[in-house]
Write an enzyme that holds these catalytic residues in place. Structure first.
Site, PDB file in Angstrom:
ATOM      1  N   ILE A 165     -50.389 -39.373  27.585  1.00  0.00           N
ATOM      2  CA  ILE A 165     -49.065 -38.764  26.756  1.00  0.00           C
ATOM      3  C   ILE A 165     -48.475 -38.639  27.186  1.00  0.00           C
ATOM      4  O   ILE A 165     -47.850 -37.848  28.023  1.00  0.00           O
ATOM      5  CB  ILE A 165     -49.484 -37.996  25.544  1.00  0.00           C
ATOM      6  N   LYS A 166     -46.978 -40.138  27.706  1.00  0.00           N
ATOM      7  CA  LYS A 166     -45.818 -40.113  27.915  1.00  0.00           C
ATOM      8  C   LYS A 166     -44.863 -39.183  27.955  1.00  0.00           C
ATOM      9  O   LYS A 166     -44.592 -39.100  26.274  1.00  0.00           O
ATOM     10  CB  LYS A 166     -45.350 -41.575  28.535  1.00  0.00           C
ATOM     11  N   ILE A 167     -44.369 -38.423  28.431  1.00  0.00           N
ATOM     12  CA  ILE A 167     -42.808 -37.408  27.601  1.00  0.00           C
ATOM     13  C   ILE A 167     -41.891 -37.045  28.669  1.00  0.00           C
ATOM     14  O   ILE A 167     -42.550 -36.877  29.881  1.00  0.00           O
ATOM     15  CB  ILE A 167     -43.715 -36.077  26.906  1.00  0.00           C
TER      16      ILE A 167
END
Length: 370
Positions: free
Chosen positions: A141-143
């Site tokens: 998951i890209k944050i």
């Protein structure tokens, strides 16, 4: 004779493709890139999905959009369903790589909405939603590494979720990202998660640094400034790797690693050359170091396969030169703190624009299908 992509892999660099589309999945192109170009992962972002779904020559999204329209889905639901399906299916294609590398590679990234870049709680909530929806252990998951993103990174990792930290430009922010990673893994351990299954990369952007710095060097206009063009991005990334080596050798990291934690790997992002005067594989061949990821647009991947000269580690012996470049930039009048803040602000804004373009594209398609 080995290929340059094989040489790059042998030098410890994981090659990830910075692109994804339904047609890549359905035609077998993605599987072919694994086989022939040594690709071991994929990254996505709002711009990539906007380009894929908005491509008028590609009809692979017509059927799912028609189905969603028939179900009465709104635009955000449609985007969520389409993008998570693409990522899930890509993750299944990469599952053998994931298994073969004990979870290090075979990863497919999906990003939280850029509209949430400055909202910690909403970022955490959507990250958990994306992770549950994709439902694959090899997802990331890209944050974004905004100030609001830092506590979100720790909170999401604490839930046992693997994270790709994106939009890192400065060494100072990268240090904070490492802190957030270690804090998140520590909390995950306290929460009873198997921390050996939690993986993370820290995406350090390269070519955009040169674009902004070189613009300022041109404005300065001296011969000394001109001689520094095309050097800032690589120097910045090399100093990031120096910081990576230092921080993951410190006691806080060593203790977690001894307890089963994985090392958060540096990832070189934005590796497509923007300046045609520079070699097209510059951000590949000059950033070879063990335990790194280079995520490439297809044009850069093909250039690397075709003619890159991989000569081994080009990072760890170049720290002194990199510090020298920083000293020269400061002496020339380039404010790197301002440069990296401008790039972070622009990076978030560009993804927001792409996201809104994607919403518009999907809304038009839903309306047409109805």
């Amino acid at each position: 004779m080995s290929t340059p992509t094989e040489d790059l892999s042998a030098a410890g660099v994981s090659i990830w493709l910075d692109d994804l589309s339904r047609s890549r999945i359905d035609t077998g192109n993605l599987a072919q890139l694994i086989e022939t170009r040594d690709v071991v992962g994929v990254t996505t972002n709002p711009s990539i999905f906007q380009a894929a779904i908005g491509n008028k020559e590609d009809d692979s999204y017509d059927a799912p959009l028609q189905t969603l329209a028939g179900q009465g889905a709104d635009v955000d639901t449609a985007i969520f369903e389409i993008t998570t399906t693409d990522v899930r299916d890509a993750a299944d294609i990469f599952r053998p790589v994931f298994d073969r590398t004990n979870g290090v590679d075979g990863r497919v990234s999906i990003e939280v909405s850029p509209d949430l870049a400055h909202d910690t709680d909403a970022t955490v909530a959507q990250a958990k939603e994306l992770w549950a929806k994709v439902d694959r252990p090899n997802a990331l998951i890209k944050i974004p590494a905004t100030l609001a993103g830092l506590p979100a990174i720790s909170a999401v990792l604490a839930e046992g979720i693997s994270v790709n930290v994106t939009l890192i430009f400065s060494l100072e922010r990268y240090a904070a990202v490492i802190d957030a990673y270690l804090e998140g893994v520590r909390r995950a351990k306290e929460n009873g998660h198997d921390i050996s299954t939690i993986h993370s990369v820290a995406s350090f952007f390269v070519s955009r640094v040169d674009t902004e710095v070189d613009k300022r060097l041109e404005a300065i206009g001296t011969s000394e400034a001109a001689a520094l063009k095309g050097k800032a991005g690589i120097a910045n990334a090399r100093l990031a790797y120096e910081l990576f080596e230092k921080r993951f050798a410190e006691s806080a990291a060593v203790e977690l690693i001894a307890a089963g934690a994985t090392v958060q790997r540096p990832l070189w992002a934005s590796t497509g050359v923007k300046d045609p005067a520079l070699p097209d594989t510059l951000y590949v061949t000059e950033l070879v170091a063990p335990g790194t990821v280079n995520t490439m647009p297809e044009k850069t991947l093909e250039a690397t396969f075709d003619h890159a000269k991989v000569t081994g580690d080009t990072v760890t012996g170049a720290y002194e030169d990199a510090h020298g470049v920083f000293d020269q930039l400061a002496a020339a009048g380039v404010d790197l703190v301002d440069v990296t803040q401008v790039l972070e602000d622009e990076g978030v804004e560009k993804f927001i624009v792409s996201w809104h373009d994607l919403q518009s594209t999907v809304q038009t398609a839903l309306d047409s299908a109805r």
